[in-house]
Design a protein around this motif. Structure first.
Motif, PDB file in Angstrom:
ATOM      1  N   ASP A 218      40.544  37.733  43.350  1.00 38.87           N
ATOM      2  CA  ASP A 218      40.587  36.336  44.516  1.00 38.87           C
ATOM      3  C   ASP A 218      40.416  34.946  43.861  1.00 38.87           C
ATOM      4  O   ASP A 218      40.583  33.982  44.154  1.00 38.87           O
ATOM      5  N   THR A 219      39.220  34.604  43.282  1.00 41.71           N
ATOM      6  CA  THR A 219      38.585  33.012  43.295  1.00 41.71           C
ATOM      7  C   THR A 219      39.085  32.787  41.614  1.00 41.71           C
ATOM      8  O   THR A 219      38.597  31.703  41.458  1.00 41.71           O
TER       9      THR A 219
ATOM     10  N   ALA B  69      41.951  30.412  40.318  1.00 42.17           N
ATOM     11  CA  ALA B  69      41.437  29.028  40.867  1.00 42.17           C
ATOM     12  C   ALA B  69      40.580  27.925  40.684  1.00 42.17           C
ATOM     13  O   ALA B  69      40.272  26.877  40.298  1.00 42.17           O
ATOM     14  N   ARG B  70      39.857  28.618  40.007  1.00 41.65           N
ATOM     15  CA  ARG B  70      38.599  27.803  40.188  1.00 41.65           C
ATOM     16  C   ARG B  70      37.966  27.633  38.193  1.00 41.65           C
ATOM     17  O   ARG B  70      37.931  27.049  37.785  1.00 41.65           O
TER      18      ARG B  70
ATOM     19  N   ASP C 145      34.544  38.509  42.110  1.00 42.09           N
ATOM     20  CA  ASP C 145      34.983  37.694  43.196  1.00 42.09           C
ATOM     21  C   ASP C 145      37.298  37.660  42.438  1.00 42.09           C
ATOM     22  O   ASP C 145      37.300  35.983  41.709  1.00 42.09           O
TER      23      ASP C 145
END
Length: 121
Positions: A16-17, A20-21, A14
């Protein structure tokens, strides 16, 4: 053990995240915090899918998953060898990281096709 590994593979797939995480520290939808270190621990220690998936055939790995997991392991090791002890932002910025994301996605597809677990709630 397989569920732990599949969760880690999904996180690695993933792209895409991840920033952010793992870099910004945003919580997951369930409120928990995620980290690259945790996901690596899931792969190498909790599930033991890596670094030797062939050793787990018949335990948590199907024989036809060895190649795809081995490819992921090679891509991931190439990054980790050059970013040992680096911050997640440096790991995600490594030139081979997109190959890790793709290889992890391929591994998720194979494990799920072989009767892996459905998407996490």
């Amino acid at each position: 053990m397989r569920l732990e590994g599949l969760a880690a593979l999904r996180a690695l797939a993933d792209g895409d995240t991840q920033d952010a995480r793992w870099v910004q520290g945003e919580p997951m939808p369930n409120g928990f915090r995620d980290s690259l270190a945790f996901r690596l621990d899931q792969l190498f220690e909790m599930s033991m899918l890596l670094p030797h998936p062939e050793a787990m055939v018949g335990v948590t790995v199907f024989a036809d998953e060895v190649a795809v997991l081995g490819h992921l392991g090679a891509c991931l090791q190439a990054v980790l060898d050059e970013t040992d002890e680096a911050e997640p932002s440096e790991v995600l910025g490594h030139g081979v990281w997109p190959d890790v994301v793709k290889a992890a996605g391929d591994a998720v597809d194979r494990l799920v096709r072989n009767g892996g677990f459905p998407d996490e709630p």
